[in-house]
Every structure is written in structure tokens, then in C-alpha cells.
Design an enzyme around this catalytic site. Structure first.
Site, PDB file in Angstrom:
ATOM      1  CB  SER A  35      -0.870  -0.635   1.194  1.00  7.85           C
ATOM      2  OG  SER A  35      -2.110   0.958   1.103  1.00  7.85           O
ATOM      3  CG  ASP A  80      -5.596  -3.782  -3.957  1.00  8.94           C
ATOM      4  OD1 ASP A  80      -6.812  -2.642  -3.216  1.00  8.94           O
ATOM      5  OD2 ASP A  80      -5.211  -3.595  -4.149  1.00  8.94           O
ATOM      6  CG  HIS A 131      -5.409  -2.571  -0.470  1.00  4.60           C
ATOM      7  ND1 HIS A 131      -4.856  -2.537  -1.395  1.00  4.60           N
ATOM      8  CD2 HIS A 131      -4.906  -1.545   1.223  1.00  4.60           C
ATOM      9  CE1 HIS A 131      -3.629  -1.476  -0.801  1.00  4.60           C
ATOM     10  NE2 HIS A 131      -3.974  -1.094   0.362  1.00  4.60           N
TER      11      HIS A 131
END
Length: 550
Positions: free
Chosen positions: A353, A410, A475
Site C-alpha cells: 500500500s 484491488d 487489499h
């Protein structure tokens, strides 16, 4: 024994009207253990009429039946009832016959003929035992860790992982999961102590529980936000001061110091692991998604490198007593390169991320921080776009290799910027429109482009996750590692011999696990005690936050 009396009524059309009989010598039929024993004639299998090509699978299963029935077995002794002892022995003999019949039916794999039996097979004792092993947090298994030797540069991306991704090379799969676990260690370390006090010494490495004992942590890394919240926020919620602190621990530098592991990998590896977004101010920086020019670049140059404002701010900003992430990581890498001068080295930057975005900025700096800089590779999980086409060209010119692991579902990997895929952008540039696109890159504040090679996994391929899993699950880092561990190729189903335990995935994403693996059928496995994990008292990573719709 009659086949028609054993097989479901829906499958009788596979056989001719001529009745075929199977007789057993000396012991009762394993397919129907309750009935009395009869004699067997294996040659009677030939009485089954020929079937058409559409029922070829039936022939295979009946052939398996013949092989199983022809196996020699010791006849069960005849037990006569003699009080209590005779009754107990009779029950044990009956149970043995039932087990033999069950094993025989499992060997037939009847679900291939009757698909409706598939769900029942998935809840068979054999399947439940395997599922229990995968769900157990105490029986972690890993794919083989083979000797990389002279091929380590290929696995590190010297050829952009050509021929290793589809199908996925088993050694590369193992390395990807291992680097993902380095990121998990960073998450765990931050959640165990999220606060950064004024007395924290940035030069002293935190204690990090590394997944690989052959590495040791040499440096703690911090990020500092250039924005802040009003002081009254701390007064209203003093226990959540860590959420509003400007500087936060984000990762670490570790180096392999085990001789056996160095020999296996073919070099000494330096790892830089970075976690994802966890504080309010980090979320605030993420939303500053306008492209800005990188420091030291000439504004008059075409296709000048630009990156997201918020990412650059977190990377370059320093605190009152804490150096910036850029300064810390460059100085530490220089020190390690000098310490191990003359050895074969590699630098691997890995992040999830926000950490995946910062990993690219880190790789950009350390690739040229020393005249003897070793090869630099980035393994990113669920990373957003970071810069424009000029930034992509800049990294490629520095020979930085990037492998992006992307989940098809995602949404974080599709932002920031306009929703235009890299494939369409490449086609447009190949058709001669590169001049116009370069002009747009220089003038538009959201002309983002992804970097490097992509490995695309798919939530719907997992037999355990719901196909409509929510945004948070798609995610989640553990979900990524689960999908990588089961990935075989773009046109292949989930790897049936996947090794990774499901315990953590079920604990963090229980709402997104199929009901088949959470129902009453698993209640007898006593799995609840396996799912007890220490939950942080602070807000978890955004990758494990529930979606608003849940």
C-alpha cells in the site's frame, strides 16, 4: 452386489440394461458392508456394456474399482457371539468393514461423474484433515526453499522476470511470500507500539520479530508528515495521540548474516521493508494526489519526472529529532555497502500500500547513492500509482527492477490518476501519439503511470474466499500472500497443494471466507483456539479495516 443398487439414480443411464454382478470371496462387499458376504468374480466386470465417448470417465472409474477390488485382503475371522466379549469384537469387525467401504468409495472419485457430490466430498474426513492443517496457526508449511545459486539475479529481476511469472516459478513464489512476511513484521512491530515519543532514538533499531532468523535489523525507519492537526484534537482524545503524531515508525532495514542462507541465495541480501497507511496524518498525505516535480529536476526538460505530492512529503520531511525517511535509508545503505565491500550484494525494497509507493522513492535514491551500488529490486504488494511517465523512465534509466503484485479486484492499485490502463497507454504511444501524451504528462496534474512488471492475482480464483469479497479484503496483505501462494498461472486454477496456513486469513477476513469453511461441519475440529491472535489496541492497518457496507 448390484451396481444399480449402489450408484445414485441420476447416473443409471451410464450403464446398459444388462445387470452386472460382483461377488466377493471370504468377506463382505466393501461397497455394501452391511449385507452378507458373497463370492467375487472379477472377470464379471467385462459384463458391462461398452459406453460412448461421452462416458469415457465412467470406464476409468470402473477400472479403478476393479483394481481396488482385486487387491488382496486378509479375510475377517468369523466371530461368534460369546457374551460381552463376542459382541464387542463383532462391533469392531463391522466398523472395519465400514471403513474399508468408505476408503473404496473415496478412491472412486465419484464426484467427477456426479458433480452434485462435490460439496459432500469437500467435507469428507480427508478434506477436513487437510483443511484443519491449513487453518492451524501452529503448523505453518512453506513451499520448498531451493538453492538459487547462480540464478539469483534472474529472481532479482535482471531480465524483468521473463519466463518466471506465467506459469509462476516455485522459487520466485517462495521468495515473494517471504518478502511479504517481512512487511507483516513491520505492521506487527508498529501496532505493538504505535506511539513515537520525543525521547525515541531514531538511531536505535526497534526489536522486530522477523519471519526469517537469518536476517538482523540494523536500522529503524520513520516518516514525518508535513501537515498537522489542531492541538485541541490531542486535548479531546489524549489516548489517541499516536493517531495525530507527525512522525511514525514505518519500517526497517535488515541484512542477511547467516552463512548458509547467503550461500543458498547466492549473495548477501539487504532488505528494506515498509508498512502501509496507519495514522490520520498519513491518510491526509495520501489524499494530496497532485503530481509535483521531483527535487533537482529541470522544469524545461520534456517528460520531466513527477510524483504524488503526499508521498514525496512523507519521504522527504524530517521531524524535530527524527531524520527524514530519505536521509535515514540512504545513510544506512551507504554504511552497509561499505561494511560488506567486496561481497556480492543485493538490495530488495518491499512494501504494501503506502509502503509500496514509498519503496519506489527509496529505490530511486539508493540506486545511485554509491558508485558501487548493488542491484536494486522492488517487490510491491497492492501499490498505488506513484508518478508520471517521466518518473517511470527515470527508474528504468537507473536499472531499478520493479515487480508489482496486483490483485485484480484491488481498487487501490488503480489510483491515483485517471482510470486508463497501462496497456492502452502503451498502444497509444506505439501508434505515434507519444508526443501528445508527453505533452499531457507535463501539463496534467493527474497523468499517472505504473512502474515495472506486473503479476496479477485474482480473488475469485481462491476456493476459500468469496468471489465478491469486499474492498478491504481485496487489499489485505495476508489475502495477497494467500493468492500468491496459490497462484500457478493466468489461465490456471488455484494451486491444489498450496502450503500457506489459513488461520490468519480467517481471523482477519472471516466475513469474506466462504460459508463452507466456517459452518457446522468444522465445529468438531476445535479450531477456535487456533484463531486467538493478539489484537492491537490501536487502529489497524487500512488493509484490514471493514468496508462501510459490512
Amino acid at each position: 452386489m448390484q451396481v444399480a443398487a449402489t450408484l445414485p439414480a441420476t447416473g443409471v443411464h451410464f450403464f446398459s440394461t444388462r445387470r452386472a454382478s460382483f461377488k466377493c470371496n471370504g468377506y463382505s462387499s466393501p461397497l455394501k458392508p452391511i449385507t452378507r458376504a458373497s463370492s467375487i468374480n472379477a472377470q464379471s466386470l467385462t459384463t458391462i456394456a461398452p459406453v460412448t465417448t461421452t462416458t469415457e470417465m465412467t470406464k476409468i472409474h470402473l477400472s479403478n474399482l476393479e483394481k481396488l477390488l482385486q487387491k488382496e485382503a486378509k479375510p475377517e475371522p468369523v466371530i461368534q457371539k460369546q457374551g460381552k466379549t463376542g459382541e464387542n469384537r463383532g462391533k469392531q469387525g463391522k466398523k472395519t468393514e465400514e471403513n474399508r467401504g468408505r476408503n473404496l468409495l473415496e478412491g472412486l472419485n465419484l464426484s467427477r461423474i456426479w458433480p452434485e457430490m462435490k460439496a459432500a466430498e469437500e467435507m469428507s474426513p480427508r478434506h477436513l484433515i487437510r483443511l484443519h492443517r491449513m487453518l492451524s496457526s501452529k503448523s505453518m508449511e512453506y513451499s520448498p526453499r531451493n538453492n538459487l545459486g547462480s540464478r539469483w539475479k534472474e529472481y532479482h529481476g535482471c531480465k524483468d522476470w521473463l519466463g518466471l511469472l506465467d506459469p509462476l516459478d516455485e522459487n520466485l513464489r517462495r521468495e515473494l511470500v517471504r518478502y511479504g512476511e517481512f512487511i507483516q513484521a513491520a505492521y506487527h512491530c508498529f501496532h505493538s507500539d504505535p506511539a513515537t515519543s520525543a525521547n525515541d532514538n531514531a538511531h536505535v533499531a526497534r526489536d522486530v520479530s522477523l519471519p526469517d532468523r537469518s536476517y538482523k535489523v540494523t536500522k529503524s525507519l520513520y516518516t514525518t508528515s508535513s501537515i498537522g492537526l489542531p492541538k485541541w484534537v490531542d486535548d479531546v482524545a489524549p489516548d489517541l495521540g499516536w493517531m495525530t503524531q507527525r512522525s511514525s515508525w514505518i519500517g526497517y532495514v535488515a541484512v542477511c548474516d547467516d552463512k548458509a542462507e547467503i550461500q543458498r541465495m547466492g549473495r548477501r541480501d539487504i532488505v528494506i521493508a515498509l508498512r502501509g497507511t496507519a495514522t490520520c496524518l498519513e491518510w491526509g498525505e495520501n489524499l494530496r494526489d497532485v503530481l509535483v516535480q521531483m527535487p533537482g529536476e529541470n522544469e524545461l526538460v520534456d517528460a520531466q519526472p513527477k510524483v504524488e505530492c503526499g508521498f514525496l512529503s512523507l519521504y522527504k520531511t524530517g521531524g524535530a529529532k527524527i531524520p527524514s525517511l530519505a536521509e535515514s535509508v540512504v545513510n544506512e545503505v551507504k554504511r552497509l555497502i561499505e561494511m560488506y565491500k567486496g561481497e556480492s550484494l543485493s538490495i530488495t525494497v518491499t512494501g504494501h500500500s503506502l509502503g509500496a509507493a514509498l519503496a519506489l522513492l527509496v529505490a530511486d535514491d539508493i540506486s545511485t547513492c554509491s558508485p558501487n551500488a548493488p542491484p536494486v529490486a522492488v517487490f510491491s504488494f497492492g501499490g498505488p500509482r506513484v508518478g508520471n511517465k517521466g518518473f517511470v523512465n527515470r527508474l528504468e534509466s537507473k536499472n531499478v527492477k520493479v515487480l508489482r503484485i496486483v490483485n485484480k479486484q484491488d481498487v487501490i492499485t488503480k489510483v491515483p490518476g485517471m482510470f486508463v490502463s497501462e496497456a492502452i497507454d502503451k498502444k497509444l504511444r506505439d501508434t505515434g501519439a507519444s508526443g501528445v501524451l508527453n505533452l499531457l504528462d507535463n501539463s496534467m496534474p493527474w497523468a499517472y503511470s505504473h512502474v515495472g512488471t506486473e503479476l496479477r492475482v485474482d480473488t475469485t480464483k481462491s476456493p476459500f474466499l468469496k468471489p465478491d469479497a469486499d474492498v478491504a479484503c481485496c487489499h489485505d496483505l495476508e489475502a495477497y500472500l494467500h493468492l500468491v501462494d496459490g497462484y500457478l498461472g493466468s489461465n490456471e486454477s488455484f494451486r491444489p497443494n498450496a502450503k500457506r496456513s489459513l488461520a490468519k486469513l480467517l481471523n482477519e477476513q472471516g466475513a469474506n471466507i466462504k460459508k463452507l469453511y466456517k459452518g457446522k461441519d468444522l465445529s468438531n475440529l476445535n479450531l477456535n483456539r487456533e484463531f486467538i491472535f493478539s489484537r492491537p489496541s490501536c487502529l489497524p492497518s487500512p488493509s484490514v479495516l471493514p468496508s462501510p457496507s459490512s
